[in-house]
Design a protein around this motif. Structure first.
Motif, short mmCIF file in Angstrom:
data_model
loop_
_atom_site.label_atom_id
_atom_site.label_comp_id
_atom_site.label_asym_id
_atom_site.label_seq_id
_atom_site.Cartn_x
_atom_site.Cartn_y
_atom_site.Cartn_z
N GLU A 177 29.88 31.29 41.67
CA GLU A 177 29.72 32.65 41.14
C GLU A 177 29.72 33.70 42.25
O GLU A 177 28.78 34.52 42.36
CB GLU A 177 28.43 32.75 40.32
N PRO A 178 30.75 33.76 43.09
CA PRO A 178 30.75 34.72 44.20
C PRO A 178 30.85 36.18 43.78
O PRO A 178 30.50 37.07 44.56
CB PRO A 178 31.97 34.31 45.02
N TYR A 179 31.33 36.46 42.56
CA TYR A 179 31.52 37.85 42.12
C TYR A 179 30.34 38.39 41.31
O TYR A 179 30.34 39.56 40.94
CB TYR A 179 32.77 37.98 41.26
N GLU A 180 29.36 37.54 41.05
CA GLU A 180 28.28 37.93 40.14
C GLU A 180 27.54 39.17 40.64
O GLU A 180 27.05 39.21 41.78
CB GLU A 180 27.29 36.79 39.95
N GLY A 181 27.45 40.17 39.78
CA GLY A 181 26.70 41.38 40.09
C GLY A 181 27.36 42.32 41.07
O GLY A 181 26.72 43.29 41.51
N LEU A 182 28.61 42.06 41.43
CA LEU A 182 29.27 42.88 42.44
C LEU A 182 30.19 43.92 41.79
O LEU A 182 30.83 43.65 40.77
CB LEU A 182 30.09 42.01 43.40
N ALA A 211 36.65 34.90 34.75
CA ALA A 211 37.73 33.91 34.81
C ALA A 211 39.07 34.54 35.17
O ALA A 211 39.86 33.93 35.90
CB ALA A 211 37.82 33.18 33.47
N VAL A 212 39.35 35.72 34.66
CA VAL A 212 40.65 36.33 34.94
C VAL A 212 40.82 36.60 36.42
O VAL A 212 41.86 36.29 37.02
CB VAL A 212 40.82 37.63 34.12
N ARG A 213 39.78 37.16 37.07
CA ARG A 213 39.87 37.41 38.51
C ARG A 213 40.04 36.11 39.28
O ARG A 213 40.81 36.03 40.25
CB ARG A 213 38.62 38.16 39.00
N ALA A 214 39.31 35.07 38.87
CA ALA A 214 39.42 33.78 39.55
C ALA A 214 40.81 33.19 39.38
O ALA A 214 41.40 32.64 40.32
CB ALA A 214 38.36 32.82 39.03
N LEU A 215 41.37 33.30 38.17
CA LEU A 215 42.69 32.75 37.91
C LEU A 215 43.78 33.51 38.65
O LEU A 215 44.77 32.92 39.08
CB LEU A 215 42.97 32.77 36.40
N GLU A 216 43.62 34.80 38.79
CA GLU A 216 44.60 35.60 39.53
C GLU A 216 44.62 35.23 41.01
O GLU A 216 45.63 35.39 41.69
CB GLU A 216 44.31 37.09 39.35
N LEU A 217 43.49 34.72 41.51
CA LEU A 217 43.38 34.31 42.91
C LEU A 217 43.84 32.88 43.11
O LEU A 217 44.41 32.53 44.15
CB LEU A 217 41.92 34.45 43.36
N ALA A 218 43.61 32.01 42.11
CA ALA A 218 43.75 30.57 42.29
C ALA A 218 45.19 30.09 42.14
O ALA A 218 46.04 30.74 41.52
CB ALA A 218 42.87 29.85 41.27
N ASP A 219 45.44 28.91 42.73
CA ASP A 219 46.70 28.20 42.52
C ASP A 219 46.63 27.36 41.24
O ASP A 219 47.57 27.32 40.46
CB ASP A 219 47.00 27.28 43.71
N ARG A 220 45.49 26.67 41.07
CA ARG A 220 45.32 25.77 39.95
C ARG A 220 43.97 26.00 39.29
O ARG A 220 43.10 26.66 39.87
CB ARG A 220 45.43 24.30 40.39
#
Length: 251
Positions: A177-182, A211-220
């Motif tokens: 959860e690196p984005y939590e509260g940011l 999830a959308v931000r994580a998916l935009e960053l991720a490969d898989r």
């Protein structure tokens, strides 16, 4: 008759492709209650994997199993990192082997400055990025090097937690959860940093409710539901599958 969609075709049960990190049939449980059940997936070197699912799906427990942070959960199964058996190691041995965990609460050490938090991480080998290099990556930390770490803003504490992980010679960065509260502008900065880290060949697994931000960053992406894998495929597949996102991610 309504038939529940089957997304399991995205799961790679055979796991025959060479992998840098392999999680094999991992189980985690508290007492007799299972949290993670027969979870298996591969992560390739330099890849960013988004580990997603609703609250309570078993994401954090999976990260903790990889980092060998077993207590109070008991884990079973095999976890291999670059041909080394993590599943036989304690947490400090896994850290020495190249696992860097950034927990949700960041665990900044009270009473220590930013620089002292980083110096403490480098008190014993294997040492990773130099402190000057970390300040180049996170200029805000350089500006606040003499400030007590726990007095930083939430975004700055997240930067410090990531920098502290990079202070060690890590092969895999685990982010809970690196984005939590940011604020969105800080999330942008964290994402920029994670892309730089990827360019350095470091493998990353990110657990994130956004999830959308994580998916935009991720490969898989790997999606968990009640402790089991329901999807293993590309991040683009998840972003392009509205039914899958609604079923398991509520987006």
């Amino acid at each position: 008759m309504n038939v529940k969609p089957d997304f399991s075709k995205g799961i790679s049960h055979a796991m025959t492709a060479p992998a840098f990190l392999s999680v094999w049939n991992v189980e985690a449980y508290y007492g007799e209650s299972y949290i993670v059940q027969n979870v298996s997936f591969n992560v390739h070197e330099g890849e960013i994997l988004a580990l997603l699912g609703r609250n309570g799906a078993g994401k954090t427990s999976t990260l903790r199993a990889i980092a060998r942070m077993d207590s109070p959960a008991v884990t079973r199964g095999e976890i291999w990192l670059d041909h080394a058996p993590l599943h036989t190691m304690s947490s400090w041995q896994a850290a020495q082997s190249g696992i860097g965990l950034v927990p949700e609460d960041r665990c900044i050490i009270p009473g220590l400055t930013v620089e002292e938090n980083l110096q403490l991480a480098q008190i014993a080998p294997p040492i990773g990025w130099s402190i000057d290099r970390l300040y180049d990556l996170f200029p805000r930390l350089g500006e606040r090097r003499k400030q007590e770490g726990v007095t930083l803003s939430g975004g700055e504490q997240q930067m410090l937690a990531i920098a502290r992980a990079l202070s060690r010679d890590i092969k895999v960065l685990l982010l809970d959860e690196p984005y939590e509260g940011l604020a969105p502008v800080i999330v942008d900065e964290i994402e920029r940093t994670l892309r730089i880290i990827k360019e350095q060949g470091i493998t990353t697994i990110i657990v994130e409710q956004n999830a959308v931000r994580a998916l935009e960053l991720a490969d898989r992406a790997v999606i968990l539901d009640t402790g089991s894998i329901v999807f293993d495929g590309t991040a683009a597949e998840v972003l392009g599958n509205e039914e899958l996102r609604a079923e398991y991610l509520a987006i």
